[in-house]
Design a protein around this motif. Sequence first.
Motif, PDB file in Angstrom:
ATOM      1  N   THR A   1       4.220  -2.050  13.698  1.00  0.00           N
ATOM      2  CA  THR A   1       3.607  -2.740  12.547  1.00  0.00           C
ATOM      3  C   THR A   1       3.145  -4.150  12.903  1.00  0.00           C
ATOM      4  O   THR A   1       2.642  -4.862  12.036  1.00  0.00           O
ATOM      5  CB  THR A   1       4.602  -2.825  11.364  1.00  0.00           C
ATOM      6  OG1 THR A   1       5.772  -3.537  11.771  1.00  0.00           O
ATOM      7  CG2 THR A   1       4.974  -1.439  10.858  1.00  0.00           C
TER       8      THR A   1
ATOM      9  N   ASP B   1       0.923   1.020  10.656  1.00  0.00           N
ATOM     10  CA  ASP B   1       1.235   1.281   9.250  1.00  0.00           C
ATOM     11  C   ASP B   1      -0.035   1.203   8.406  1.00  0.00           C
ATOM     12  O   ASP B   1      -0.259   2.038   7.523  1.00  0.00           O
ATOM     13  CB  ASP B   1       2.317   0.333   8.734  1.00  0.00           C
ATOM     14  CG  ASP B   1       1.978  -1.139   8.955  1.00  0.00           C
ATOM     15  OD1 ASP B   1       1.254  -1.486   9.928  1.00  0.00           O
ATOM     16  OD2 ASP B   1       2.448  -1.968   8.153  1.00  0.00           O
TER      17      ASP B   1
ATOM     18  N   LYS C   1       3.889   3.928   5.247  1.00  0.00           N
ATOM     19  CA  LYS C   1       4.921   2.896   5.156  1.00  0.00           C
ATOM     20  C   LYS C   1       5.902   3.102   6.299  1.00  0.00           C
ATOM     21  O   LYS C   1       6.375   4.208   6.529  1.00  0.00           O
ATOM     22  CB  LYS C   1       5.679   2.997   3.835  1.00  0.00           C
ATOM     23  CG  LYS C   1       4.879   2.642   2.625  1.00  0.00           C
ATOM     24  CD  LYS C   1       5.731   2.786   1.376  1.00  0.00           C
ATOM     25  CE  LYS C   1       4.866   2.661   0.137  1.00  0.00           C
ATOM     26  NZ  LYS C   1       5.637   2.955  -1.076  1.00  0.00           N
ATOM     27  N   VAL C   2       6.201   2.034   7.010  1.00  0.00           N
ATOM     28  CA  VAL C   2       7.164   2.095   8.108  1.00  0.00           C
ATOM     29  C   VAL C   2       8.368   1.263   7.692  1.00  0.00           C
ATOM     30  O   VAL C   2       8.232   0.073   7.406  1.00  0.00           O
ATOM     31  CB  VAL C   2       6.549   1.565   9.422  1.00  0.00           C
ATOM     32  CG1 VAL C   2       7.574   1.568  10.540  1.00  0.00           C
ATOM     33  CG2 VAL C   2       5.325   2.389   9.809  1.00  0.00           C
TER      34      VAL C   2
END
Length: 181
Positions: free
Chosen positions: A152, A159, A165-166
Amino acid sequence: RNNLPAPNRVNADLYKRQNEGAEAHRRDYRTFDEVFLIEIHGVLDALRPQIASAFHYLYRASGGRLSQEDIKSSDDDVHIRQFCAIIHEAYKQKKLNTQWPSLHIGAGIHAAKRYEQRLCQKGDWLDGLHAQAALPYCDVFMTERVLGTLITDKYLGFDKAYACKVVWRDEDVLPALTPES
């Protein structure tokens, strides 16, 4: 069928070789984009037999005939190298990005680790495969902090690129899984 080692056969020697190779070539690049393109080239080079196999399959499926000798002689064919060069150039010109997720994510993770001078650790290979499998196809990817922050960060931003979503912090898991009203 790919020629990658089975997960239980990945050993410490692999990580040692990767770390030694990264150290030996540290002066071959100055920017993240340069090391990313080096990784793209390396992955494509390693995939040449699989790319040749895919081309042979498509040729046969369309009615073409290839002998075993033709197949063996074409595995290192100029056309396969040209195809790889086109893919490399498309990444260089930023005309190719998320369209080949396993290539993009795998090369990106290795490039970011090399650029940030992070050592390869046991389990990194499998972590990368998990990211390649999840990011393009899932809404949420739960991982550990090291990989989560890497994928990210400002170099990769996977992401955002894959709209996934991470999360790696316990307190972020439930909100990430709860649908927004």
